[in-house]
Motif scaffolding. Structure first.
Motif, mmCIF file in Angstrom:
data_model
loop_
_atom_site.group_PDB
_atom_site.id
_atom_site.type_symbol
_atom_site.label_atom_id
_atom_site.label_comp_id
_atom_site.label_asym_id
_atom_site.label_seq_id
_atom_site.Cartn_x
_atom_site.Cartn_y
_atom_site.Cartn_z
ATOM 1 N N ARG A 221 0.647 -1.192 -0.448
ATOM 2 C CA ARG A 221 -0.146 0.002 -0.226
ATOM 3 C C ARG A 221 0.976 0.961 0.036
ATOM 4 O O ARG A 221 0.044 2.412 -0.018
ATOM 5 C CB ARG A 221 -1.048 0.005 1.406
ATOM 6 N N SER A 222 1.792 1.018 0.528
ATOM 7 C CA SER A 222 3.058 2.327 0.963
ATOM 8 C C SER A 222 3.299 2.822 -0.976
ATOM 9 O O SER A 222 4.073 4.126 -1.068
ATOM 10 C CB SER A 222 4.169 2.136 1.204
ATOM 11 N N ALA A 223 2.923 1.655 -2.149
ATOM 12 C CA ALA A 223 3.539 2.755 -2.958
ATOM 13 C C ALA A 223 3.173 3.461 -4.465
ATOM 14 O O ALA A 223 1.412 2.904 -3.962
ATOM 15 C CB ALA A 223 3.782 1.481 -4.114
ATOM 16 N N SER A 224 2.881 3.876 -5.020
ATOM 17 C CA SER A 224 1.586 4.731 -5.476
ATOM 18 C C SER A 224 1.971 4.984 -6.883
ATOM 19 O O SER A 224 3.432 5.111 -7.263
ATOM 20 C CB SER A 224 1.696 6.861 -4.654
ATOM 21 N N ASP A 225 1.148 5.100 -7.617
ATOM 22 C CA ASP A 225 1.205 5.805 -8.847
ATOM 23 C C ASP A 225 2.225 7.044 -9.175
ATOM 24 O O ASP A 225 1.213 7.676 -9.666
ATOM 25 C CB ASP A 225 0.322 5.202 -9.594
ATOM 26 N N LYS A 226 3.079 6.924 -9.857
ATOM 27 C CA LYS A 226 3.606 7.971 -10.474
ATOM 28 C C LYS A 226 4.250 8.921 -11.773
ATOM 29 O O LYS A 226 3.773 9.629 -11.759
ATOM 30 C CB LYS A 226 5.210 7.584 -9.703
ATOM 31 N N GLY A 227 3.173 7.569 -12.496
ATOM 32 C CA GLY A 227 2.819 7.675 -13.492
ATOM 33 C C GLY A 227 4.571 8.418 -14.409
ATOM 34 O O GLY A 227 3.756 9.095 -15.362
ATOM 35 N N MET A 228 5.398 7.710 -14.525
ATOM 36 C CA MET A 228 6.987 7.327 -15.001
ATOM 37 C C MET A 228 6.813 6.804 -16.488
ATOM 38 O O MET A 228 5.553 6.125 -16.866
ATOM 39 C CB MET A 228 7.668 6.561 -14.276
ATOM 40 N N SER A 229 7.450 7.716 -17.718
ATOM 41 C CA SER A 229 7.505 7.725 -19.067
ATOM 42 C C SER A 229 8.263 6.384 -19.326
ATOM 43 O O SER A 229 9.268 5.549 -17.593
ATOM 44 C CB SER A 229 7.610 8.646 -19.813
ATOM 45 N N ALA A 230 8.490 5.915 -20.040
ATOM 46 C CA ALA A 230 9.299 4.950 -20.634
ATOM 47 C C ALA A 230 10.533 5.289 -20.264
ATOM 48 O O ALA A 230 11.607 3.832 -19.886
ATOM 49 C CB ALA A 230 9.104 3.912 -22.121
ATOM 50 N N GLU A 231 10.619 6.517 -20.862
ATOM 51 C CA GLU A 231 12.139 6.467 -20.834
ATOM 52 C C GLU A 231 12.708 6.782 -18.739
ATOM 53 O O GLU A 231 13.708 6.085 -18.444
ATOM 54 C CB GLU A 231 12.500 7.885 -21.319
ATOM 55 N N GLU A 232 11.365 6.987 -18.755
ATOM 56 C CA GLU A 232 11.759 7.624 -16.759
ATOM 57 C C GLU A 232 12.211 5.887 -16.613
ATOM 58 O O GLU A 232 13.063 6.164 -15.374
ATOM 59 C CB GLU A 232 10.907 8.116 -16.075
ATOM 60 N N GLU A 233 11.291 4.908 -16.175
ATOM 61 C CA GLU A 233 11.515 3.897 -16.307
ATOM 62 C C GLU A 233 13.565 3.077 -16.492
ATOM 63 O O GLU A 233 13.377 2.620 -15.710
ATOM 64 C CB GLU A 233 9.953 2.681 -16.407
ATOM 65 N N ALA A 234 13.460 3.311 -17.570
ATOM 66 C CA ALA A 234 14.221 2.776 -17.916
ATOM 67 C C ALA A 234 15.766 3.088 -17.323
ATOM 68 O O ALA A 234 16.585 2.988 -16.760
ATOM 69 C CB ALA A 234 14.693 2.556 -19.594
ATOM 70 N N ALA A 235 15.460 4.545 -16.604
ATOM 71 C CA ALA A 235 16.289 5.750 -16.016
ATOM 72 C C ALA A 235 16.483 4.775 -14.791
ATOM 73 O O ALA A 235 17.436 6.300 -14.010
ATOM 74 C CB ALA A 235 16.695 6.980 -16.648
ATOM 75 N N VAL A 236 15.994 4.591 -14.201
ATOM 76 C CA VAL A 236 15.481 4.074 -12.515
ATOM 77 C C VAL A 236 16.922 3.506 -12.801
ATOM 78 O O VAL A 236 17.301 3.942 -11.091
ATOM 79 C CB VAL A 236 14.432 3.078 -12.540
ATOM 80 N N LEU A 237 16.866 2.394 -13.073
ATOM 81 C CA LEU A 237 18.485 1.890 -12.794
ATOM 82 C C LEU A 237 19.678 2.892 -14.010
ATOM 83 O O LEU A 237 19.764 2.605 -14.761
ATOM 84 C CB LEU A 237 18.417 0.203 -13.479
ATOM 85 N N LYS A 238 20.799 3.219 -13.182
ATOM 86 C CA LYS A 238 21.783 3.829 -14.383
ATOM 87 C C LYS A 238 22.748 2.253 -14.277
ATOM 88 O O LYS A 238 23.075 1.893 -14.059
ATOM 89 C CB LYS A 238 22.557 4.893 -12.791
ATOM 90 N N PRO A 239 23.293 2.703 -15.975
ATOM 91 C CA PRO A 239 24.164 1.599 -16.380
ATOM 92 C C PRO A 239 25.764 2.247 -15.135
ATOM 93 O O PRO A 239 25.481 3.353 -14.924
ATOM 94 C CB PRO A 239 24.679 2.051 -17.579
ATOM 95 N N CYS A 240 26.264 1.263 -15.955
ATOM 96 C CA CYS A 240 27.464 1.281 -14.610
ATOM 97 C C CYS A 240 28.331 1.596 -16.104
ATOM 98 O O CYS A 240 29.312 0.642 -16.988
ATOM 99 C CB CYS A 240 28.199 -0.217 -14.223
ATOM 100 N N VAL A 241 28.438 2.906 -16.186
ATOM 101 C CA VAL A 241 29.673 3.284 -16.510
ATOM 102 C C VAL A 241 31.163 3.422 -15.867
ATOM 103 O O VAL A 241 31.092 4.676 -14.895
ATOM 104 C CB VAL A 241 29.408 4.550 -17.598
ATOM 105 N N TYR A 242 32.596 3.470 -16.260
ATOM 106 C CA TYR A 242 33.868 3.313 -15.838
ATOM 107 C C TYR A 242 34.288 5.261 -16.285
ATOM 108 O O TYR A 242 34.027 4.805 -16.961
ATOM 109 C CB TYR A 242 34.873 2.443 -16.463
ATOM 110 N N LYS A 243 34.993 6.029 -15.327
ATOM 111 C CA LYS A 243 35.131 6.514 -15.288
ATOM 112 C C LYS A 243 36.734 6.626 -16.498
ATOM 113 O O LYS A 243 37.321 5.698 -16.117
ATOM 114 C CB LYS A 243 35.955 7.821 -14.227
ATOM 115 N N ILE A 244 36.505 7.153 -16.844
ATOM 116 C CA ILE A 244 37.659 7.521 -18.230
ATOM 117 C C ILE A 244 39.322 8.449 -17.596
ATOM 118 O O ILE A 244 38.740 9.729 -17.257
ATOM 119 C CB ILE A 244 37.003 8.415 -19.290
ATOM 120 N N ARG A 245 39.970 7.926 -17.748
ATOM 121 C CA ARG A 245 41.282 8.217 -17.027
ATOM 122 C C ARG A 245 42.403 8.229 -17.865
ATOM 123 O O ARG A 245 42.123 8.051 -18.962
ATOM 124 C CB ARG A 245 41.968 7.248 -15.971
#
Length: 483
Positions: free
Chosen positions: A459-483
């Motif tokens: 019951r704690s979850a509520s409908d945030k109405g995220m778009s498909a792009e926002e849902e895909a961005a929920v998990l950030k990709p593992c990108v390494y720093k360029i040294r």
């Protein structure tokens, strides 16, 4: 001229000096008695002519003192062979005529042609030996410590590049990449295994192996209802007692390899899927957004660090399709903490009570509700309070948006399953609870959830109405720093 004591000579000891030319002509002898020869005899008489071809033989004969090769035997030296060609017997000690420029040029060309023929023969022998199959030498035994360190850096950089590719491309493109270059699969997982060994505090797969062994040993009650025997909950099973487990994005299938020996005893059916299937492995080659499985044929689906593609939400939707629809199908997820966001707290909240922390009055009310002394406004108030009273940790990882994506795809979170004790990973479990509100399966009619449906209502979850792009961005990709 004048006498010096000790240096004076008697006149009797003096002898008149004879003319050298006359003495040589008359055959006079010197003071030591040796016969004196004429000017021509003073020079060393040469009985042979030294050329480029016979200089080696002359050196061995006159300097090293070796005897010349007798007739009838083969000449060992190349110079001796050439000497026979160049020299002409003229008898006695007569000298040969010096070679002209044309002869020397001709001789030089012959020597160069012979050397080139010898070089070709050596190259032909080398090519013949190279053509035979030889096992490649071990690189570690040849490289220096510095070279080995540089090689390890190159391998690590290769792994990082492949890892970023998997995180930043759709699964269909990754499937094509590994299909056209199967060797990349071994390279990636070799780097992955080295990273786990060197820098990870623990491997989430080990925790799942332990969980399957513990829960698999618990026998459910009649009617196939989940039963607790102590703190361990039994696995969801079919009427025949079998539990089908699908490891989605299995990697090198460590989970299946560890559980296959005891699968009969635990009554488990193990399915492993990934982008490539090496020979003699329990892996099935597939894109986990489109599994070769029937609807509702799986009891437990596992995502262990495998929600990697940009279309990871479609993985969740496919897991919902293949899981059973009686409210018992489970989805286990482990992910890297850095892929989630941090809890955003306003300045006014700093120093205030932490989220999910109850006051004394709320704790008293919770005890009364649990003991039955007081009834809440809703029959499930106790469960809601129990969810809010989860153990407090100092971890600021925010999984609310991630849980929301699963909720809109027909999953409910089991709050007691959330584990953030590991400094690198988050572990949680979901249950297939109803019809998805979003995605490709949203139009499917809801199936019966069976008993225990209210247990997993979030019951704690509520409908945030995220778009498909926002849902895909929920998990950030593992990108390494360029040294």
């Amino acid at each position: 001229m004048f006498a010096v004591p000790g240096w004076s000579l008697e006149s009797d000891a003096l002898k008149p000096q004879a003319d050298a030319s006359k003495q040589n002509q008359s055959g006079a002898t010197g003071a030591n008695g040796t016969p004196q020869s004429d000017s021509r005899s003073m020079k060393r008489k040469r009985d042979d002519h030294v050329t480029k071809s016979n200089v080696d033989a002359m050196y061995r004969r006159h300097i090293e003192g070796l005897k010349p090769t007798p007739k009838g035997q083969k000449q060992n030296a190349r110079g001796d062979k050439k000497q026979k060609k160049d020299e002409k017997p003229q008898g006695g000690d007569a000298q040969e005529k010096p070679m002209s420029k044309r002869q020397r040029k001709k001789q030089r060309k012959q020597e160069q042609s012979e050397q080139s023929q010898e070089g070709q023969g050596a190259s032909n022998e080398a090519s013949a030996t190279d053509a035979s199959p030889v096992a490649p030498p071990k690189t570690e035994a040849i490289l220096t410590p510095l070279q080995q360190a540089m090689r390890q850096k190159l391998i690590s950089s290769r792994f990082r590049h492949l890892n970023e590719t998997l995180y930043t491309t759709p699964s269909a493109k990754a499937f094509e990449l590994f299909s056209s270059n199967p060797e990349l699969f071994d390279e990636y997982h070799a780097g992955f295994a080295r990273q786990v060994k060197e820098s990870w505090p623990s491997n989430p797969v080990d925790g799942y192996i332990k969980a399957f062994r513990g829960r698999g040993a618990v026998v459910p009650k009649k009617g196939n209802r989940p039963d607790k025997r102590g703190p361990v909950l039994a696995l969801p099973r079919r009427p025949n007692g079998l539990c089908t487990v699908a490891d989605l994005g299995c990697g090198d299938a460590q989970l299946a390899r560890a559980l296959i020996p005891s699968s009969k005893k635990l009554n488990l059916k193990l399915l492993s899927y990934d982008l490539h299937a090496p020979k003699d492995s329990p892996i099935t080659k597939a894109d986990i957004s489109n599994l070769p499985l029937a609807d509702g044929s799986v009891d437990v689906a596992v995502f262990c660090l495998s929600l990697m593609g940009t279309n990871w939400v479609s993985f969740v939707e496919e897991a919902w399709r293949v899981l059973r629809s009686d409210g018992k199908g489970e989805c286990w997820v482990s992910e890297v903490k850095s892929r989630f966001g941090k809890v955003n707290r306003k300045k006014a909240q700093i120093g205030a009570k932490k989220p999910q922390q109850l006051t004394k009055s709320e704790k008293k009310k919770l005890k009364k509700i649990q003991s039955g002394e007081e009834e809440g406004s809703d029959a499930e108030d106790a469960e809601v309070f129990a969810e809010d009273a989860r153990p407090i940790t100092n971890d600021e990882t925010d999984i609310s948006a991630f849980v929301e994506v699963f909720r809109t795809r027909g999953f409910a979170l089991k709050p007691e399953s959330v584990d953030m004790s590991n400094k690198m990973f988050v572990r949680m479990e979901f249950v297939k609870s109803g019809t998805p509100g979003k995605g490709r399966h949203a139009s499917i009619a809801p199936a019966s959830s069976g008993p225990g449906k209210k247990r997993f209502i979030d019951r704690s979850a509520s409908d945030k109405g995220m778009s498909a792009e926002e849902e895909a961005a929920v998990l950030k990709p593992c990108v390494y720093k360029i040294r």
